[in-house]
Design a protein around this motif. Structure first.
Motif, PDB file in Angstrom:
ATOM      1  N   TYR A   3       0.861  -1.182   0.000  1.00 41.57           N
ATOM      2  CA  TYR A   3       0.000   0.000   0.000  1.00 41.57           C
ATOM      3  C   TYR A   3       0.895   1.229   0.000  1.00 41.57           C
ATOM      4  O   TYR A   3       2.052   1.185   0.431  1.00 41.57           O
ATOM      5  CB  TYR A   3      -0.962   0.020   1.181  1.00 41.57           C
ATOM      6  N   ASN A   4       0.373   2.308  -0.532  1.00 37.45           N
ATOM      7  CA  ASN A   4       1.156   3.527  -0.703  1.00 37.45           C
ATOM      8  C   ASN A   4       0.633   4.646   0.183  1.00 37.45           C
ATOM      9  O   ASN A   4      -0.570   4.826   0.327  1.00 37.45           O
ATOM     10  CB  ASN A   4       1.108   3.991  -2.171  1.00 37.45           C
ATOM     11  N   TYR A   5       1.563   5.378   0.756  1.00 39.98           N
ATOM     12  CA  TYR A   5       1.216   6.556   1.547  1.00 39.98           C
ATOM     13  C   TYR A   5       1.717   7.789   0.813  1.00 39.98           C
ATOM     14  O   TYR A   5       2.788   7.774   0.205  1.00 39.98           O
ATOM     15  CB  TYR A   5       1.887   6.521   2.931  1.00 39.98           C
ATOM     16  N   THR A  26      -2.455  10.087   2.433  1.00 36.78           N
ATOM     17  CA  THR A  26      -3.241   9.228   1.557  1.00 36.78           C
ATOM     18  C   THR A  26      -2.832   7.773   1.689  1.00 36.78           C
ATOM     19  O   THR A  26      -1.644   7.439   1.678  1.00 36.78           O
ATOM     20  CB  THR A  26      -3.065   9.665   0.090  1.00 36.78           C
ATOM     21  N   ASP A  28      -3.432   4.462  -0.429  1.00 36.03           N
ATOM     22  CA  ASP A  28      -3.869   4.122  -1.783  1.00 36.03           C
ATOM     23  C   ASP A  28      -3.895   2.612  -1.979  1.00 36.03           C
ATOM     24  O   ASP A  28      -2.859   1.973  -2.078  1.00 36.03           O
ATOM     25  CB  ASP A  28      -2.940   4.784  -2.799  1.00 36.03           C
ATOM     26  N   SER A  30      -5.864   1.446  -4.572  1.00 34.62           N
ATOM     27  CA  SER A  30      -6.502   1.339  -5.877  1.00 34.62           C
ATOM     28  C   SER A  30      -5.799   0.311  -6.765  1.00 34.62           C
ATOM     29  O   SER A  30      -4.604   0.046  -6.616  1.00 34.62           O
ATOM     30  CB  SER A  30      -6.494   2.704  -6.569  1.00 34.62           C
ATOM     31  N   THR A  60      -7.234  10.524   3.411  1.00 37.96           N
ATOM     32  CA  THR A  60      -7.657  10.185   2.054  1.00 37.96           C
ATOM     33  C   THR A  60      -7.472   8.690   1.834  1.00 37.96           C
ATOM     34  O   THR A  60      -6.353   8.179   1.961  1.00 37.96           O
ATOM     35  CB  THR A  60      -6.846  10.970   1.004  1.00 37.96           C
ATOM     36  N   LEU A  62      -8.123   5.679  -0.919  1.00 37.33           N
ATOM     37  CA  LEU A  62      -8.426   5.381  -2.317  1.00 37.33           C
ATOM     38  C   LEU A  62      -8.602   3.881  -2.499  1.00 37.33           C
ATOM     39  O   LEU A  62      -7.667   3.110  -2.303  1.00 37.33           O
ATOM     40  CB  LEU A  62      -7.299   5.888  -3.224  1.00 37.33           C
ATOM     41  N   ASP A  85     -12.751   7.314  -1.939  1.00 38.61           N
ATOM     42  CA  ASP A  85     -13.073   6.965  -3.323  1.00 38.61           C
ATOM     43  C   ASP A  85     -13.277   5.457  -3.430  1.00 38.61           C
ATOM     44  O   ASP A  85     -12.335   4.677  -3.294  1.00 38.61           O
ATOM     45  CB  ASP A  85     -11.956   7.419  -4.262  1.00 38.61           C
TER      46      ASP A  85
END
Length: 365
Positions: A3-5, A26, A28, A30, A60, A62, A85
């Motif tokens: 996962y990305n921050y 964030t 992410d 996705s 955030t 995603l 999202d």
């Protein structure tokens, strides 16, 4: 599973009620091929010893383009979530708990949501400004949305809506309302109370008319109406001074204008009269019958500024569309003396004929 921050600082000076400086962190997930159970597992594995990676410090999230069928319960750990999202999943239900987040943006387009599968009470979303439910299975307008008066951007396109409630005017802060790609046959006159609206998308519906109250939307810049059944538009629409994009293609209103444009050769009387006027040949009642003098005095000048021609009974009627990325702006009806006078310049003002006058002729059908 990775996962990305992301972390950045931004400010938004356009909204006086927004945070002056927002630290965006964030998470992410996705395009990760996650199902709901796997996502729940990943949330449990999030580290708690790093301040910037704690769930409560993520604002955030995603999750678009996965295989989610529901939003897992342990996602409630993201207590300061401001942007979520969920697009392009298979979600059939949004839990009531989602309204506990201080969300300003909620995107759930292209899922399997119905009005009944949304939270029953959404009044707790006191900061929500962007709500996107396009491409779902909404057959009824979700009335619980009307309890979110802070909304500025509402997207409900590509659903199966056939009705919009009169209470839509509760969303008085809307800047953009997208209802294209539904089954609407009319819209309530209360649309005219959405005074801050700048873009209204009603394309690809079954609309046959618009309420005159549309003219109250003085800030409206874009009105997309293509692919409907419109035969007329309210006369008041011409008072919308900010309107820069009006898409009308594929409506009977436009189709009829185009199909009715036939050209008949001018009569000998018209040809002779044109010659007299163009060459400024003197004439008077001493030399011509009174009815011919009156006919000559009824000459109309061609609106092409490069042409000094005139016409009487016979004219070329030409619809001029200014195309912008496939979306037609206001169509203009030009009266010309010859087909050779048709110009392709998008910004020409024709003689003494104002754009507003030409628009009126087209828009009123």
């Amino acid at each position: 599973m990775s996962y990305n921050y992301g972390s950045s600082s931004s400010s938004d000076s356009s909204d006086s009620d927004s945070f002056k400086t927002v630290s965006i962190k964030t998470l992410d997930f996705s395009y990760s091929s996650l199902d709901s159970e796997t996502l729940a597992t990943q949330i449990e594995l999030l580290p708690n010893n790093d301040y910037n990676k704690k769930p409560e410090n993520i604002d955030t999230l995603l999750l678009y383009h996965n295989n989610l069928s529901f939003f897992p319960d342990n996602a409630s750990k993201f207590t300061n979530l401001r942007s979520l999202d969920l697009s392009n999943n298979r979600i059939t239900h949004l839990p009531q708990a989602i309204t506990n987040f201080p969300l300003s943006t909620l995107i759930a387009r292209n899922n399997l949501l119905t009005a009944e599968s949304l939270p029953k009470d959404m009044s707790n979303l006191k900061n929500l400004k962007v709500f996107n439910l396009s491409g779902n299975q909404l057959e009824q307008f979700p009335i619980q949305i009307l309890d979110i008066p802070t909304l500025k951007y509402l997207y409900l396109g590509n659903n199966s809506l056939n009705h919009v409630p009169r209470e839509i005017n509760k969303l008085c802060k809307l800047h953009v309302l997208s209802l294209g790609g539904n089954s609407l046959t009319d819209i309530p006159d209360t649309f005219g109370d959405l005074y801050q609206l700048e873009a209204l998308i009603l394309s690809d519906n079954q609309l046959e008319s618009l309420p005159a109250s549309i003219s109250n939307l003085k800030m409206l810049k874009s009105l997309l109406l293509h692919n409907n059944k419109l035969r007329t538009l309210p006369t008041e629409i011409i008072t919308l001074k900010c309107l820069s994009e009006l898409s009308l293609r594929d409506n009977p209103l436009v189709i009829r204008f185009v199909s009715d444009m036939t050209y008949k050769p001018p009569s000998l009387l018209e040809l002779a009269s044109r010659t007299l006027k163009v060459h400024e040949i003197d004439y008077s009642q001493e030399h011509l019958p009174q009815n011919l003098v009156q006919y000559l005095e009824s000459a109309h000048h061609c609106v092409n500024p490069k042409c000094k021609g005139v016409f009487f009974d016979n004219r070329i009627e030409h619809i001029k569309f200014v195309d912008f990325c496939g979306k037609y702006r206001i169509p203009l009806l030009q009266y010309l003396c010859s087909s050779r006078c048709i110009t392709n310049s998008p910004n020409v003002m024709y003689g003494d004929v104002k754009n507003e006058d030409m628009m009126k002729k087209v828009l009123l059908g």
